[in-house]
Design an enzyme around this catalytic site. Structure first.
Site, short mmCIF file in Angstrom:
data_model
loop_
_atom_site.label_atom_id
_atom_site.label_comp_id
_atom_site.label_asym_id
_atom_site.label_seq_id
_atom_site.Cartn_x
_atom_site.Cartn_y
_atom_site.Cartn_z
N HIS A 187 0.84 -1.20 0.00
CA HIS A 187 0.00 0.00 0.00
C HIS A 187 0.87 1.25 0.00
O HIS A 187 0.68 2.17 -0.81
CB HIS A 187 -0.91 -0.04 1.23
CG HIS A 187 -1.72 1.20 1.45
ND1 HIS A 187 -3.07 1.26 1.17
CD2 HIS A 187 -1.39 2.43 1.96
CE1 HIS A 187 -3.52 2.47 1.47
NE2 HIS A 187 -2.53 3.19 1.96
N GLU A 188 1.84 1.29 0.92
CA GLU A 188 2.69 2.48 1.02
C GLU A 188 3.57 2.64 -0.21
O GLU A 188 3.82 3.76 -0.67
CB GLU A 188 3.54 2.41 2.29
CG GLU A 188 2.76 2.29 3.59
CD GLU A 188 1.73 3.38 3.81
OE1 GLU A 188 1.83 4.45 3.18
OE2 GLU A 188 0.82 3.16 4.63
N HIS A 247 1.81 4.51 -2.88
CA HIS A 247 1.94 5.97 -2.75
C HIS A 247 3.31 6.43 -3.26
O HIS A 247 3.42 7.44 -3.94
CB HIS A 247 1.80 6.40 -1.30
CG HIS A 247 0.41 6.30 -0.76
ND1 HIS A 247 -0.68 6.89 -1.36
CD2 HIS A 247 -0.07 5.69 0.36
CE1 HIS A 247 -1.77 6.64 -0.65
NE2 HIS A 247 -1.43 5.91 0.39
#
Length: 310
Positions: free
Chosen positions: A227-228, A231
């Site tokens: 997820h990170e 980004h």
């Protein structure tokens, strides 16, 4: 962190940094290096705090900011002579540096097997291997470039984070640095377009117990890092912008009003077409619920890589 501790903590932190054990990398030099902070809550204190509920991004991305980023990205690609079509064909091997930020007594440690499993998880997720019929193979692969270990109580708790990241970050702008810490979040990431001004803190911070086999219930399959990393490649949350046509600037992720908790099949928080993309790595669902990036997200990652990390 209290302001009254800042100066003394810095002194203590730098002194403790000398208590460092560095595990030699599978040594691959990397070329170079945002700061959006995606913050997602651990969720172990109360169910209401599960991955991000009650905690937004520390830096909200406004519509005005989104427009500015779009314009800046187009200008950079034009300057580089890269068309959107050619940018969408991007693939790259990403060197990954793991920084284990332990307390002085060794709390927060993870095994080499967990680190290897985390790299395997990143490769699986970005290759679209969990939901082959709908997930995108982004073309990005990850290789472990190095692991180092620091014993520092402040760094372990993610205090003095700008200082410790500046001191410990490795590689260039194409290198993914992952700091494993113990804090009240699951993860915090940076955006690629901030690299030019804040490259020395570029990377992601991840709750150490979210690695595969860790103790973070519902969040211990290593998908927080995926997820990170999303980004870090330039993706917004799927609920960015709420129920708007542009929402996360990706056309094949249906708009959703708010983040997801758990894995609520059939959730539909917007009147716009499509159910909430609860299986998307860029929502806040439980790890077992995640299984895909979309082709549109893959294309956006390609564009951002070509503009800011290539």
């Amino acid at each position: 962190m209290r302001r009254t501790l800042r100066v003394s903590a810095l002194a203590v932190g730098m002194a403790a940094a000398s208590l460092m054990v560095v595990t030699p990398a599978h040594a691959r030099p990397a070329p170079e290096r945002a700061v959006h902070s995606c913050i997602t809550s651990k969720g172990h204190d109360a169910a209401a705090e599960a991955r991000g509920r009650g905690t937004g991004d520390t830096r909200a991305i406004s519509a005005k900011e989104q427009r500015a980023i779009r314009q800046q990205t187009r200008a950079i690609l034009d300057r580089k002579g890269i068309s959107r079509r050619s940018a969408a064909l991007t693939s790259a091997v990403v060197p990954v540096y793991i920084h284990k930020m332990l307390s002085k007594t060794g709390e927060g440690d993870v095994t080499q097997a967990q680190i290897d499993a985390q790299i395997a998880e990143l490769n699986q997720d970005f290759a679209g291997q969990e939901a082959p019929s709908t997930a995108a193979n982004t073309g990005f692969t990850f290789t472990l470039a190095g692991v180092d270990t620091y014993y520092n109580n402040y760094w372990h708790k993610d205090r003095l984070s700008s200082a410790y990241r500046k001191k410990t970050r490795l590689g260039g702008k194409n290198a993914l640095n992952i700091w494993l810490v113990d804090f009240k979040y699951l993860g915090i990431a940076t955006f690629p377009w901030d690299y030019a001004k804040k490259g020395n803190v570029d990377g992601i911070r991840v709750l150490y117990s979210s690695l595969p086999g860790g103790a973070a219930t519902n969040y211990n399959e290593g998908k927080t890092a995926s997820h990170e990393a999303g980004h870090w490649f330039g993706l917004y949350h799927t609920f960015q912008g709420g129920c708007t046509a542009t929402n996360d600037e990706v056309s094949d992720t249906p708009a959703q009003q708010s983040s997801t908790e758990g894995c609520p099949a059939g959730r539909d928080s917007c009147s716009l077409p499509g159910l909430d993309p609860i299986h998307n790595y860029m929502d806040y669902s439980y790890d077992p619920c995640y299984n895909q990036f979309t082709p549109g997200q893959s294309a956006r990652m390609d564009t951002m890589w070509a503009a800011y990390r290539a």
